[in-house]
Scaffold this motif. Structure first.
Motif, PDB file in Angstrom:
ATOM      1  N   GLU A  80      -0.448  10.687  16.031  1.00 42.16           N
ATOM      2  CA  GLU A  80      -1.502  10.471  15.072  1.00 42.16           C
ATOM      3  C   GLU A  80      -1.072   9.124  14.593  1.00 42.16           C
ATOM      4  O   GLU A  80      -0.121   8.600  14.441  1.00 42.16           O
ATOM      5  N   ALA A  81      -2.181   8.256  14.672  1.00 43.86           N
ATOM      6  CA  ALA A  81      -1.960   6.693  14.344  1.00 43.86           C
ATOM      7  C   ALA A  81      -2.700   6.659  12.978  1.00 43.86           C
ATOM      8  O   ALA A  81      -3.787   6.827  12.448  1.00 43.86           O
ATOM      9  N   VAL A 102       0.807  -1.153  -0.114  1.00 40.46           N
ATOM     10  CA  VAL A 102       0.007  -0.132  -0.096  1.00 40.46           C
ATOM     11  C   VAL A 102       0.957   0.965   0.042  1.00 40.46           C
ATOM     12  O   VAL A 102       1.903   1.147   0.549  1.00 40.46           O
ATOM     13  N   ALA A 103       0.224   2.385  -0.601  1.00 43.38           N
ATOM     14  CA  ALA A 103       1.248   3.616  -0.823  1.00 43.38           C
ATOM     15  C   ALA A 103       0.172   4.847  -0.703  1.00 43.38           C
ATOM     16  O   ALA A 103      -0.835   4.682  -1.162  1.00 43.38           O
ATOM     17  N   ARG A 104       0.469   5.546  -0.025  1.00 47.24           N
ATOM     18  CA  ARG A 104      -0.308   7.023   0.196  1.00 47.24           C
ATOM     19  C   ARG A 104       0.475   8.169   0.426  1.00 47.24           C
ATOM     20  O   ARG A 104       1.528   7.816   1.639  1.00 47.24           O
ATOM     21  N   ASP A 105      -0.085   9.119   0.230  1.00 50.37           N
ATOM     22  CA  ASP A 105       0.720  10.550   0.462  1.00 50.37           C
ATOM     23  C   ASP A 105      -0.229  11.005   1.850  1.00 50.37           C
ATOM     24  O   ASP A 105      -1.413  11.208   1.799  1.00 50.37           O
ATOM     25  N   LEU A 106       0.480  11.026   3.039  1.00 54.01           N
ATOM     26  CA  LEU A 106      -0.274  11.167   4.115  1.00 54.01           C
ATOM     27  C   LEU A 106      -0.422  12.829   4.304  1.00 54.01           C
ATOM     28  O   LEU A 106      -1.324  13.251   5.321  1.00 54.01           O
ATOM     29  N   TYR A 107       0.094  13.668   3.514  1.00 50.14           N
ATOM     30  CA  TYR A 107       0.044  15.085   3.699  1.00 50.14           C
ATOM     31  C   TYR A 107       0.028  15.579   2.279  1.00 50.14           C
ATOM     32  O   TYR A 107       0.819  16.423   1.585  1.00 50.14           O
ATOM     33  N   PRO A 108      -1.393  15.403   1.708  1.00 56.33           N
ATOM     34  CA  PRO A 108      -1.428  16.083   0.392  1.00 56.33           C
ATOM     35  C   PRO A 108      -1.661  17.536   0.041  1.00 56.33           C
ATOM     36  O   PRO A 108      -1.607  17.995  -0.909  1.00 56.33           O
ATOM     37  N   VAL A 109      -1.936  18.050   1.384  1.00 54.75           N
ATOM     38  CA  VAL A 109      -2.344  19.458   1.133  1.00 54.75           C
ATOM     39  C   VAL A 109      -0.956  20.358   1.703  1.00 54.75           C
ATOM     40  O   VAL A 109      -0.556  20.886   1.065  1.00 54.75           O
ATOM     41  N   ARG A 110      -0.535  20.067   2.760  1.00 48.05           N
ATOM     42  CA  ARG A 110       0.718  20.721   3.100  1.00 48.05           C
ATOM     43  C   ARG A 110       1.666  19.757   3.974  1.00 48.05           C
ATOM     44  O   ARG A 110       0.975  18.780   4.699  1.00 48.05           O
ATOM     45  N   ARG A 111       2.996  20.123   3.966  1.00 49.71           N
ATOM     46  CA  ARG A 111       3.899  19.306   4.643  1.00 49.71           C
ATOM     47  C   ARG A 111       3.867  19.773   6.101  1.00 49.71           C
ATOM     48  O   ARG A 111       4.198  21.064   6.513  1.00 49.71           O
ATOM     49  N   PRO A 112       3.952  18.975   7.141  1.00 45.83           N
ATOM     50  CA  PRO A 112       3.749  19.544   8.828  1.00 45.83           C
ATOM     51  C   PRO A 112       5.328  19.516   8.848  1.00 45.83           C
ATOM     52  O   PRO A 112       6.095  19.373   8.328  1.00 45.83           O
ATOM     53  N   GLY A 113       5.438  19.957  10.046  1.00 49.62           N
ATOM     54  CA  GLY A 113       6.742  20.390  10.719  1.00 49.62           C
ATOM     55  C   GLY A 113       7.355  19.185  11.254  1.00 49.62           C
ATOM     56  O   GLY A 113       6.924  18.064  10.531  1.00 49.62           O
ATOM     57  N   PRO A 114       8.416  19.069  11.897  1.00 47.80           N
ATOM     58  CA  PRO A 114       9.261  18.169  12.416  1.00 47.80           C
ATOM     59  C   PRO A 114       8.358  17.075  12.937  1.00 47.80           C
ATOM     60  O   PRO A 114       7.531  17.481  13.740  1.00 47.80           O
ATOM     61  N   ARG A 115       8.901  15.689  12.716  1.00 46.07           N
ATOM     62  CA  ARG A 115       7.962  14.588  13.072  1.00 46.07           C
ATOM     63  C   ARG A 115       8.846  13.412  13.176  1.00 46.07           C
ATOM     64  O   ARG A 115       9.832  13.359  12.616  1.00 46.07           O
ATOM     65  N   ILE A 131       4.516  11.059  15.874  1.00 47.42           N
ATOM     66  CA  ILE A 131       4.696  11.940  16.786  1.00 47.42           C
ATOM     67  C   ILE A 131       5.386  13.346  16.658  1.00 47.42           C
ATOM     68  O   ILE A 131       6.429  13.260  15.891  1.00 47.42           O
ATOM     69  N   ARG A 132       4.551  14.348  16.765  1.00 48.86           N
ATOM     70  CA  ARG A 132       4.785  15.597  16.104  1.00 48.86           C
ATOM     71  C   ARG A 132       4.543  16.785  17.178  1.00 48.86           C
ATOM     72  O   ARG A 132       4.001  16.398  18.222  1.00 48.86           O
ATOM     73  N   ASP A 133       4.708  18.048  16.906  1.00 50.30           N
ATOM     74  CA  ASP A 133       4.471  19.116  17.643  1.00 50.30           C
ATOM     75  C   ASP A 133       5.154  19.037  18.918  1.00 50.30           C
ATOM     76  O   ASP A 133       4.412  19.037  19.904  1.00 50.30           O
ATOM     77  N   ALA A 134       6.444  18.652  18.928  1.00 50.22           N
ATOM     78  CA  ALA A 134       7.577  18.771  19.979  1.00 50.22           C
ATOM     79  C   ALA A 134       6.860  17.485  20.974  1.00 50.22           C
ATOM     80  O   ALA A 134       7.067  17.601  22.379  1.00 50.22           O
ATOM     81  N   GLY A 135       6.516  16.559  20.375  1.00 50.26           N
ATOM     82  CA  GLY A 135       5.689  15.445  21.441  1.00 50.26           C
ATOM     83  C   GLY A 135       4.482  15.588  21.939  1.00 50.26           C
ATOM     84  O   GLY A 135       4.079  14.924  22.886  1.00 50.26           O
TER      85      GLY A 135
END
Length: 418
Positions: A255-256, A222-235, A247-251
């Motif tokens: 998101e599962a 399976v393959a999927r773009d998890l961020y089709p709209v915008r790229r998130p910050g560090p994760r 794990i994002r937003d400094a912990g």
């Protein structure tokens, strides 16, 4: 089944030691080489008759590895011109064979797989990583390749050499070293091998499609773009309980994503999460400052929270073996109830012995002074640890049938486990 995000092995990365859980039980490994030791959980052979305890020569600069009833010692080759190393295989107190090893540094991983002994270490010219293999019965040379080999269940994979301009992960035939399949290595790399025969590999690039690959065949599942709209910050990514966990937003956010579809299953807010790992049927989000929260993997709902304990080294019969915080003066281990996190037993002062193989007894030590340690076998019932005698040595490691410790002079004492 705990599954660990390998990240990326750089040429300048220094391999770490084997996992030593407390005082920080369950921390994720920080390099691929450390993972190798943890994933190599092979079935041990029945122990032969012989002495209960014996000593094997090692010396300074040597390293020891356990596989079934065989002990492998990597040590300086004193007979080689200009130095070098050798691999010596022992069954009981008798030497089976010895073979020279390339390179000047010690090996970081040794294990048996499909009639071969796999050795991972620095290459002969010390410019890269290399995997060399030997016939497990005779020590005869089998094959060698640049790169780092590691096992995911019964599948042998290899990360390409650091000098490779196009990094990749390759499926390899253990017997002959033949390439079975190759996929480009993009971004973070993780594995799910919780279901026998269903080993999966996950490639999570910074942008573009996240891909789940069958680790046995190399086929894309399976393959999927998890961020089709915008790229998130560090994760950061980890894999556990059939989920890709971001794990994002400094912990502050977990998101599962379901590994079968890569569709988002749930999102929860937490406080300063350092990592997430399996706690039997639950997920444990371990905080950066210590303590952890148990989450329902289906919904992300909080089941329970504890402040003193962190991570899970073992799970049996609805109980979890966990470790104390680094800042806890008493250190030690504890047994918690899986369903509600209640304290079943406080095992202060005990340190879990690292395991090279799964399926063996849970052994722990506590210092007695004078270089001696008390050895005990843990159970998760809440009863006191069962006395297994006194050790003289440090840096102990255990398999299914053998316990090995280093003596002050660098030799190794081996004890057969009854």
């Amino acid at each position: 089944m705990t599954v660990i995000d390998l990240g990326e092995m750089r040429d300048d990365a220094s391999p770490g030691p084997a996992l030593r859980p407390p005082r920080a039980v369950g921390r994720p490994f920080r390099s691929l080489v450390v993972l190798l030791v943890t994933l190599l959980t092979l079935t041990a052979a029945a122990p032969p008759r012989g002495p209960v305890q014996w000593t094997l020569p090692g010396g300074l600069g040597s390293a020891v590895f356990v596989s079934g009833d065989v002990v492998y010692v990597v040590r300086p080759d004193r007979g080689a011109a200009g130095g070098g190393r050798e691999l010596v295989a022992y069954r009981g107190d008798r030497e089976r064979w010895r073979s020279p090893l390339p390179g000047a540094g010690t090996a970081v991983s040794v294990w048996e797989q499909d009639g071969r002994v796999m050795v991972v270490g620095r290459s002969g010219d010390d410019t890269d990583w290399e995997t060399v293999t030997y016939d497990a019965a005779t020590g005869a040379d089998a094959w060698r390749r640049r790169g780092i080999a590691f096992a995911v269940g019964r599948v042998l994979l290899m990360q390409s050499a650091a000098s490779d301009t196009s990094p990749s992960i390759t499926g390899v035939d253990p017997a002959g070293g033949r390439t079975l399949w190759t996929v480009p290595m993009t971004g973070a790399l993780g594995f799910d091998f919780g279901r026998p025969g269903a080993e999966r590999m996950v490639l999570s690039p910074a942008t573009g499609q996240t891909v789940v690959v069958d680790a046995r065949t190399g086929a894309r599942l399976v393959a999927r773009d998890l961020y089709p709209v915008r790229r998130p910050g560090p994760r950061r990514f980890q894999i556990a309980r059939g989920l890709l966990l971001e794990i994002r937003d400094a912990g502050g956010v977990i998101e599962a994503y379901d590994l079968d579809t890569l569709r988002r299953r749930w999102t929860v807010e937490q406080k300063l999460v350092g990592y997430v790992d399996s706690c039997a049927a639950l997920l444990c989000a371990v905080r950066q400052a210590g303590g952890m929260t148990a989450l329902d993997p289906a919904t992300g709902a909080v089941r329970w929270t504890v402040d003193r304990w962190a991570g899970a080294a073992a799970a049996r019969d609805g109980r979890l073996l966990v470790g104390a915080l680094d800042t806890d003066a008493d250190g030690g281990l504890a047994v918690l109830g899986q369903d509600d996190g209640h304290l079943v037993a406080d095992l202060g002062g005990w340190t879990l012995v690292p395991q090279h193989e799964s399926g063996g007894p849970l052994l722990a030590t506590r210092p007695l002074g004078g270089g001696r340690q008390l050895l005990a076998e843990l159970n998760l019932s809440g009863d006191p640890p069962r006395d297994r005698g006194v050790l003289t040595g440090t840096d102990c490691t255990t398999g299914v049938t053998l316990l090995v410790c280093r003596r002050p002079g660098g030799d190794f004492v081996v004890r057969r486990l009854p």
